[in-house]
Design a protein around this motif. Sequence first.
Motif, short mmCIF file in Angstrom:
data_model
loop_
_atom_site.label_atom_id
_atom_site.label_comp_id
_atom_site.label_asym_id
_atom_site.label_seq_id
_atom_site.Cartn_x
_atom_site.Cartn_y
_atom_site.Cartn_z
N ASP A 146 -67.55 15.55 51.89
CA ASP A 146 -66.90 14.40 51.26
C ASP A 146 -67.65 13.10 51.51
O ASP A 146 -67.07 12.02 51.49
N LEU A 147 -68.96 13.19 51.72
CA LEU A 147 -69.77 12.01 52.00
C LEU A 147 -69.69 11.00 50.85
O LEU A 147 -69.54 9.80 51.07
N ALA A 148 -69.77 11.45 49.65
CA ALA A 148 -69.72 10.54 48.51
C ALA A 148 -68.37 9.85 48.41
O ALA A 148 -68.27 8.67 48.06
N ILE A 149 -67.33 10.57 48.74
CA ILE A 149 -65.98 10.00 48.68
C ILE A 149 -65.80 8.93 49.76
O ILE A 149 -65.19 7.89 49.52
N ASP A 186 -66.27 3.63 52.98
CA ASP A 186 -65.69 3.47 54.32
C ASP A 186 -66.78 3.50 55.39
O ASP A 186 -66.74 2.73 56.35
N ILE A 187 -67.75 4.39 55.21
CA ILE A 187 -68.85 4.48 56.17
C ILE A 187 -69.65 3.18 56.19
O ILE A 187 -69.97 2.64 57.25
N GLN A 193 -68.58 0.21 55.32
CA GLN A 193 -67.72 -0.83 55.87
C GLN A 193 -67.74 -0.80 57.40
O GLN A 193 -67.76 -1.84 58.05
N GLN A 194 -67.77 0.38 57.99
CA GLN A 194 -67.79 0.51 59.45
C GLN A 194 -69.10 0.02 60.05
O GLN A 194 -69.15 -0.41 61.19
N GLU A 195 -70.18 0.05 59.27
CA GLU A 195 -71.50 -0.33 59.77
C GLU A 195 -71.79 -1.83 59.63
O GLU A 195 -72.81 -2.31 60.09
N ILE A 196 -70.91 -2.58 59.01
CA ILE A 196 -71.15 -4.01 58.79
C ILE A 196 -71.06 -4.76 60.11
O ILE A 196 -70.15 -4.57 60.90
N THR A 197 -72.04 -5.64 60.31
CA THR A 197 -72.04 -6.54 61.47
C THR A 197 -72.11 -7.97 60.97
O THR A 197 -72.22 -8.22 59.77
#
Length: 87
Positions: free
Chosen positions: A65-68, A72-73, A75-79
Amino acid sequence: MDSTFNWKPEQTLLKKVINLATERGQSPESIISEAVKLYLETQLLETVDYAVSDPLIGLFAATPDLAINSEDILQQEITKKSGWTWK
């Protein structure tokens, strides 16, 4: 099966092998055999590790479900320093 070959190591290397063999109470031949065995094992491990660290493997080993979940992924990496800034 006994095998022999003619090897003429550098003098300093030979002295180190003899000194180590004397310290351990072993023969120089057993020290060299141990060193070669460890070297070969290390080379085999490096070959295996190289295959595991191939960056393309991640393309095929990701979750289904990487594309789905990509948004979210990301968004979690934003600094605080992510993205574009105005000067």
